[in-house]
Write a protein that holds these residues in place. Sequence first.
Motif, PDB file in Angstrom:
ATOM      1  N   ASP A  25      36.859  49.727 -28.597  1.00 48.12           N
ATOM      2  CA  ASP A  25      37.971  50.241 -29.412  1.00 48.12           C
ATOM      3  C   ASP A  25      37.620  51.559 -30.087  1.00 48.12           C
ATOM      4  O   ASP A  25      38.451  52.164 -30.744  1.00 48.12           O
ATOM      5  N   SER A  26      36.381  52.035 -29.883  1.00 46.97           N
ATOM      6  CA  SER A  26      35.958  53.368 -30.313  1.00 46.97           C
ATOM      7  C   SER A  26      35.024  53.907 -29.240  1.00 46.97           C
ATOM      8  O   SER A  26      34.498  53.131 -28.421  1.00 46.97           O
ATOM      9  N   LEU A  27      34.791  55.218 -29.222  1.00 48.95           N
ATOM     10  CA  LEU A  27      33.841  55.771 -28.259  1.00 48.95           C
ATOM     11  C   LEU A  27      32.440  55.207 -28.490  1.00 48.95           C
ATOM     12  O   LEU A  27      31.706  54.937 -27.542  1.00 48.95           O
ATOM     13  N   GLU A  28      32.064  55.013 -29.761  1.00 40.65           N
ATOM     14  CA  GLU A  28      30.757  54.452 -30.073  1.00 40.65           C
ATOM     15  C   GLU A  28      30.601  53.077 -29.421  1.00 40.65           C
ATOM     16  O   GLU A  28      29.603  52.799 -28.756  1.00 40.65           O
ATOM     17  N   LEU A  29      31.579  52.225 -29.618  1.00 36.36           N
ATOM     18  CA  LEU A  29      31.517  50.872 -29.069  1.00 36.36           C
ATOM     19  C   LEU A  29      31.592  50.892 -27.540  1.00 36.36           C
ATOM     20  O   LEU A  29      30.912  50.119 -26.863  1.00 36.36           O
ATOM     21  N   PHE A  30      32.387  51.787 -26.991  1.00 33.82           N
ATOM     22  CA  PHE A  30      32.508  51.917 -25.541  1.00 33.82           C
ATOM     23  C   PHE A  30      31.153  52.260 -24.906  1.00 33.82           C
ATOM     24  O   PHE A  30      30.714  51.607 -23.960  1.00 33.82           O
ATOM     25  N   PHE A  31      30.462  53.267 -25.442  1.00 33.04           N
ATOM     26  CA  PHE A  31      29.156  53.653 -24.891  1.00 33.04           C
ATOM     27  C   PHE A  31      28.112  52.567 -25.130  1.00 33.04           C
ATOM     28  O   PHE A  31      27.280  52.297 -24.270  1.00 33.04           O
ATOM     29  N   HIS A  32      28.161  51.931 -26.293  1.00 28.13           N
ATOM     30  CA  HIS A  32      27.268  50.801 -26.577  1.00 28.13           C
ATOM     31  C   HIS A  32      27.464  49.703 -25.536  1.00 28.13           C
ATOM     32  O   HIS A  32      26.507  49.204 -24.933  1.00 28.13           O
ATOM     33  N   TYR A  47      17.353  47.537 -22.034  1.00 30.30           N
ATOM     34  CA  TYR A  47      17.956  47.865 -23.325  1.00 30.30           C
ATOM     35  C   TYR A  47      19.182  46.984 -23.547  1.00 30.30           C
ATOM     36  O   TYR A  47      20.159  47.083 -22.831  1.00 30.30           O
ATOM     37  N   LEU A  48      19.066  46.107 -24.534  1.00 32.11           N
ATOM     38  CA  LEU A  48      20.101  45.105 -24.793  1.00 32.11           C
ATOM     39  C   LEU A  48      20.909  45.425 -26.032  1.00 32.11           C
ATOM     40  O   LEU A  48      21.778  44.653 -26.430  1.00 32.11           O
ATOM     41  N   ASP A  49      20.608  46.572 -26.652  1.00 37.55           N
ATOM     42  CA  ASP A  49      21.374  47.032 -27.805  1.00 37.55           C
ATOM     43  C   ASP A  49      21.197  48.540 -27.893  1.00 37.55           C
ATOM     44  O   ASP A  49      20.254  49.100 -27.325  1.00 37.55           O
ATOM     45  N   ALA A  50      22.095  49.188 -28.602  1.00 38.15           N
ATOM     46  CA  ALA A  50      22.008  50.631 -28.807  1.00 38.15           C
ATOM     47  C   ALA A  50      22.691  50.972 -30.117  1.00 38.15           C
ATOM     48  O   ALA A  50      23.698  50.365 -30.486  1.00 38.15           O
ATOM     49  N   THR A  51      22.129  51.931 -30.800  1.00 33.93           N
ATOM     50  CA  THR A  51      22.766  52.508 -31.981  1.00 33.93           C
ATOM     51  C   THR A  51      23.278  53.875 -31.570  1.00 33.93           C
ATOM     52  O   THR A  51      22.487  54.735 -31.148  1.00 33.93           O
ATOM     53  N   ILE A  52      24.583  54.057 -31.654  1.00 35.51           N
ATOM     54  CA  ILE A  52      25.181  55.345 -31.303  1.00 35.51           C
ATOM     55  C   ILE A  52      25.311  56.150 -32.598  1.00 35.51           C
ATOM     56  O   ILE A  52      26.087  55.788 -33.481  1.00 35.51           O
ATOM     57  N   HIS A  53      24.528  57.221 -32.699  1.00 34.50           N
ATOM     58  CA  HIS A  53      24.518  58.029 -33.926  1.00 34.50           C
ATOM     59  C   HIS A  53      25.660  59.040 -33.950  1.00 34.50           C
ATOM     60  O   HIS A  53      26.264  59.265 -35.001  1.00 34.50           O
ATOM     61  N   GLU A  54      25.923  59.664 -32.805  1.00 33.32           N
ATOM     62  CA  GLU A  54      27.003  60.645 -32.671  1.00 33.32           C
ATOM     63  C   GLU A  54      27.552  60.538 -31.258  1.00 33.32           C
ATOM     64  O   GLU A  54      26.779  60.372 -30.314  1.00 33.32           O
ATOM     65  N   VAL A  55      28.859  60.658 -31.119  1.00 30.70           N
ATOM     66  CA  VAL A  55      29.432  60.720 -29.774  1.00 30.70           C
ATOM     67  C   VAL A  55      30.792  61.400 -29.842  1.00 30.70           C
ATOM     68  O   VAL A  55      31.562  61.207 -30.784  1.00 30.70           O
ATOM     69  N   ASN A  56      31.032  62.271 -28.861  1.00 33.71           N
ATOM     70  CA  ASN A  56      32.375  62.790 -28.603  1.00 33.71           C
ATOM     71  C   ASN A  56      32.502  62.847 -27.084  1.00 33.71           C
ATOM     72  O   ASN A  56      31.696  62.228 -26.387  1.00 33.71           O
TER      73      ASN A  56
END
Length: 149
Positions: A23-30, A94-103
Amino acid sequence: MDAKKDFELIPHTADIQLRVYGDSLELFFHNAVVGMFQAVVPKAPGCTQVDGRLVCPQLPKHHDIEVTSPDIEALLVDFLSEALYLSDVCNEAYLDATIHEVNQTHIKATLHGVEISGFEVVEIKAVTYHNLQVRKVDGLWQADIVFDI
């Protein structure tokens, strides 16, 4: 109410195809990077399968990555390809990721993972552009990603 979808395997004749949501780009890439590794079932000591997903008590391996690409489809392929490269070189999943910035052309993230001894299903050779289109559907970011195996 159903839990929000993060990713699902889609039948494919010769490769692995994953449908990713966010529902956000951060969550999508995660969800894309987590889904890529969950799809091939990493073999990791101390981790267990719970409801079809590998669950580990800790994710001690961390890698910071930053990728810039010309458009969102290239960014997705380049980001997942970088995670796949690190997995191959370091024998990690890699089973998790923290997305710090994304566009739509840039991402900064930290991958969180574990050492592995291989994969139960198959090893991914490459992330492909085959029919790749990142789009918004009913307010959710979505894409079907094909992985060459």
